[in-house]
Write a protein that holds these residues in place. Sequence first.
Motif, PDB file in Angstrom:
ATOM      1  N   LYS A  16      45.299  28.589  17.403  1.00 29.73           N
ATOM      2  CA  LYS A  16      45.452  29.635  18.400  1.00 29.73           C
ATOM      3  C   LYS A  16      44.822  29.137  19.698  1.00 29.73           C
ATOM      4  CE  LYS A  16      45.616  33.449  15.241  1.00 29.73           C
ATOM      5  NZ  LYS A  16      45.062  34.710  14.804  1.00 29.73           N
ATOM      6  N   LEU A  17      45.653  29.039  20.690  1.00 28.11           N
ATOM      7  CA  LEU A  17      45.161  28.631  22.004  1.00 28.11           C
ATOM      8  C   LEU A  17      44.927  29.894  22.819  1.00 28.11           C
ATOM      9  CD1 LEU A  17      47.582  25.646  22.681  1.00 28.11           C
ATOM     10  CD2 LEU A  17      45.276  25.575  21.741  1.00 28.11           C
ATOM     11  N   ARG A  18      43.788  29.952  23.410  1.00 26.52           N
ATOM     12  CA  ARG A  18      43.411  31.144  24.175  1.00 26.52           C
ATOM     13  C   ARG A  18      43.233  30.789  25.647  1.00 26.52           C
ATOM     14  NH1 ARG A  18      40.171  31.596  19.390  1.00 26.52           N
ATOM     15  NH2 ARG A  18      40.859  33.369  18.158  1.00 26.52           N
ATOM     16  N   GLU A  19      43.366  31.838  26.448  1.00 27.44           N
ATOM     17  CA  GLU A  19      43.081  31.674  27.870  1.00 27.44           C
ATOM     18  C   GLU A  19      42.487  32.975  28.378  1.00 27.44           C
ATOM     19  OE1 GLU A  19      46.697  30.801  29.931  1.00 27.44           O
ATOM     20  OE2 GLU A  19      47.377  32.867  29.915  1.00 27.44           O
ATOM     21  N   GLU A  20      41.743  32.860  29.461  1.00 25.92           N
ATOM     22  CA  GLU A  20      41.187  34.057  30.092  1.00 25.92           C
ATOM     23  C   GLU A  20      42.251  34.656  31.012  1.00 25.92           C
ATOM     24  OE1 GLU A  20      36.502  32.841  30.572  1.00 25.92           O
ATOM     25  OE2 GLU A  20      37.874  32.312  32.181  1.00 25.92           O
ATOM     26  N   GLU A  21      42.250  35.951  31.086  1.00 21.61           N
ATOM     27  CA  GLU A  21      43.112  36.600  32.061  1.00 21.61           C
ATOM     28  C   GLU A  21      42.237  37.567  32.850  1.00 21.61           C
ATOM     29  OE1 GLU A  21      45.077  40.356  29.744  1.00 21.61           O
ATOM     30  OE2 GLU A  21      46.180  38.478  29.695  1.00 21.61           O
ATOM     31  N   LEU A  22      42.614  37.775  34.086  1.00 15.01           N
ATOM     32  CA  LEU A  22      41.833  38.650  34.941  1.00 15.01           C
ATOM     33  C   LEU A  22      42.136  40.103  34.610  1.00 15.01           C
ATOM     34  CD1 LEU A  22      42.240  36.872  38.396  1.00 15.01           C
ATOM     35  CD2 LEU A  22      40.341  36.710  36.804  1.00 15.01           C
ATOM     36  N   SER A  23      41.101  40.873  34.476  1.00 13.79           N
ATOM     37  CA  SER A  23      41.220  42.311  34.266  1.00 13.79           C
ATOM     38  C   SER A  23      40.616  42.969  35.497  1.00 13.79           C
ATOM     39  CB  SER A  23      40.464  42.711  33.006  1.00 13.79           C
ATOM     40  OG  SER A  23      40.446  44.105  32.885  1.00 13.79           O
ATOM     41  N   ILE A  24      41.431  43.652  36.251  1.00 14.75           N
ATOM     42  CA  ILE A  24      40.988  44.221  37.521  1.00 14.75           C
ATOM     43  C   ILE A  24      40.665  45.698  37.327  1.00 14.75           C
ATOM     44  CG2 ILE A  24      41.622  44.640  39.923  1.00 14.75           C
ATOM     45  CD1 ILE A  24      41.463  41.671  39.180  1.00 14.75           C
ATOM     46  N   ASP A  99      39.386  65.168  60.195  1.00 12.26           N
ATOM     47  CA  ASP A  99      40.139  65.153  58.943  1.00 12.26           C
ATOM     48  C   ASP A  99      39.784  63.892  58.175  1.00 12.26           C
ATOM     49  OD1 ASP A  99      41.878  65.947  57.005  1.00 12.26           O
ATOM     50  OD2 ASP A  99      43.700  65.624  58.174  1.00 12.26           O
ATOM     51  N   LYS A 100      39.968  63.923  56.878  1.00  8.82           N
ATOM     52  CA  LYS A 100      39.774  62.723  56.075  1.00  8.82           C
ATOM     53  C   LYS A 100      41.139  62.147  55.757  1.00  8.82           C
ATOM     54  CE  LYS A 100      37.334  64.080  52.559  1.00  8.82           C
ATOM     55  NZ  LYS A 100      36.403  64.211  51.439  1.00  8.82           N
ATOM     56  N   GLN A 101      41.188  60.840  55.625  1.00 10.09           N
ATOM     57  CA  GLN A 101      42.455  60.165  55.395  1.00 10.09           C
ATOM     58  C   GLN A 101      42.226  59.013  54.421  1.00 10.09           C
ATOM     59  OE1 GLN A 101      43.900  58.008  58.864  1.00 10.09           O
ATOM     60  NE2 GLN A 101      45.918  58.865  58.505  1.00 10.09           N
ATOM     61  N   VAL A 102      43.084  58.911  53.436  1.00  8.69           N
ATOM     62  CA  VAL A 102      43.006  57.809  52.475  1.00  8.69           C
ATOM     63  C   VAL A 102      43.890  56.684  53.007  1.00  8.69           C
ATOM     64  CG1 VAL A 102      43.474  57.058  50.125  1.00  8.69           C
ATOM     65  CG2 VAL A 102      42.576  59.346  50.554  1.00  8.69           C
ATOM     66  N   VAL A 103      43.316  55.510  53.159  1.00 10.77           N
ATOM     67  CA  VAL A 103      44.036  54.353  53.678  1.00 10.77           C
ATOM     68  C   VAL A 103      44.123  53.317  52.570  1.00 10.77           C
ATOM     69  CG1 VAL A 103      44.027  52.549  55.418  1.00 10.77           C
ATOM     70  CG2 VAL A 103      43.139  54.804  55.993  1.00 10.77           C
ATOM     71  N   SER A 104      45.324  52.876  52.261  1.00  7.06           N
ATOM     72  CA  SER A 104      45.507  51.862  51.226  1.00  7.06           C
ATOM     73  C   SER A 104      45.735  50.509  51.871  1.00  7.06           C
ATOM     74  CB  SER A 104      46.714  52.205  50.350  1.00  7.06           C
ATOM     75  OG  SER A 104      46.470  53.388  49.636  1.00  7.06           O
ATOM     76  N   GLU A 105      45.064  49.521  51.355  1.00  6.90           N
ATOM     77  CA  GLU A 105      45.211  48.149  51.822  1.00  6.90           C
ATOM     78  C   GLU A 105      45.403  47.273  50.595  1.00  6.90           C
ATOM     79  OE1 GLU A 105      41.524  47.392  53.814  1.00  6.90           O
ATOM     80  OE2 GLU A 105      42.190  48.315  55.670  1.00  6.90           O
ATOM     81  N   THR A 106      45.811  46.059  50.822  1.00  8.13           N
ATOM     82  CA  THR A 106      45.959  45.096  49.741  1.00  8.13           C
ATOM     83  C   THR A 106      44.942  43.986  49.952  1.00  8.13           C
ATOM     84  OG1 THR A 106      48.312  45.576  49.622  1.00  8.13           O
ATOM     85  CG2 THR A 106      47.566  43.545  48.586  1.00  8.13           C
ATOM     86  N   GLU A 107      44.184  43.702  48.929  1.00 13.56           N
ATOM     87  CA  GLU A 107      43.232  42.600  48.975  1.00 13.56           C
ATOM     88  C   GLU A 107      43.661  41.555  47.959  1.00 13.56           C
ATOM     89  OE1 GLU A 107      39.084  43.431  48.731  1.00 13.56           O
ATOM     90  OE2 GLU A 107      39.274  45.281  49.885  1.00 13.56           O
ATOM     91  N   THR A 108      43.493  40.305  48.314  1.00 15.58           N
ATOM     92  CA  THR A 108      43.821  39.213  47.406  1.00 15.58           C
ATOM     93  C   THR A 108      42.528  38.703  46.796  1.00 15.58           C
ATOM     94  OG1 THR A 108      45.714  38.629  48.779  1.00 15.58           O
ATOM     95  CG2 THR A 108      44.934  36.967  47.236  1.00 15.58           C
ATOM     96  N   ILE A 109      42.485  38.688  45.486  1.00 15.05           N
ATOM     97  CA  ILE A 109      41.309  38.239  44.751  1.00 15.05           C
ATOM     98  C   ILE A 109      41.659  36.931  44.051  1.00 15.05           C
ATOM     99  CG2 ILE A 109      39.679  38.830  42.923  1.00 15.05           C
ATOM    100  CD1 ILE A 109      39.559  40.766  45.219  1.00 15.05           C
ATOM    101  N   SER A 110      40.803  35.942  44.183  1.00 17.39           N
ATOM    102  CA  SER A 110      40.984  34.667  43.488  1.00 17.39           C
ATOM    103  C   SER A 110      39.767  34.429  42.605  1.00 17.39           C
ATOM    104  CB  SER A 110      41.125  33.519  44.500  1.00 17.39           C
ATOM    105  OG  SER A 110      42.265  33.702  45.297  1.00 17.39           O
ATOM    106  N   GLU A 111      40.004  34.053  41.379  1.00 19.72           N
ATOM    107  CA  GLU A 111      38.919  33.795  40.434  1.00 19.72           C
ATOM    108  C   GLU A 111      39.373  32.680  39.497  1.00 19.72           C
ATOM    109  OE1 GLU A 111      35.154  34.415  39.063  1.00 19.72           O
ATOM    110  OE2 GLU A 111      36.048  35.653  40.628  1.00 19.72           O
ATOM    111  N   HIS A 112      38.469  31.783  39.150  1.00 16.85           N
ATOM    112  CA  HIS A 112      38.796  30.709  38.218  1.00 16.85           C
ATOM    113  C   HIS A 112      38.855  31.270  36.801  1.00 16.85           C
ATOM    114  CE1 HIS A 112      38.479  27.368  41.039  1.00 16.85           C
ATOM    115  NE2 HIS A 112      37.442  27.986  41.564  1.00 16.85           N
TER     116      HIS A 112
END
Length: 133
Positions: A16-24, A99-112
């Motif tokens: 069984k070969l395993r690898e890590e996967e990112l869990s956000i 007023d309050k406002q929810v602003v959505s942005e996209t962030e790029t995450i890099s991890e080994h």
Amino acid sequence: MSSKERNGSSLPRTWKLREEELSIEKKKVPVGEVMIRKEIVEELQTVTVPVTREELVIEVTPYKENGGKSDPQIKRIPIWEERIEVRKRPVTISEVSIDKQVVSETETISEHVKKEILRIEESGDPDLLQLFE
């Protein structure tokens, strides 16, 4: 080495070969605080206002003994005058909306991440096909 060990019976048939996967995961954390309040400040305003008055002016010019005139004497009697009354009243000068406002942005995450790979190293003259029989 026995033939049993050589043909691979002592080796596992599956690997069984395993690898890590990112869990956000995301969580809300406080990054600042805002307090909103109205504050009263005082300032001095200076206004120039013209005022009017009415006076009764009495001018008396006496005669001298030689028949000439003396300097006139002037009497002023006030009849009425304007007096300034200052009143203050609130006046709306602006309107502020908050007023309050929810602003959505996209962030790029890099991890080994790590993963297992299968490497087969040969030494000598092995018959690799026997390992998989």
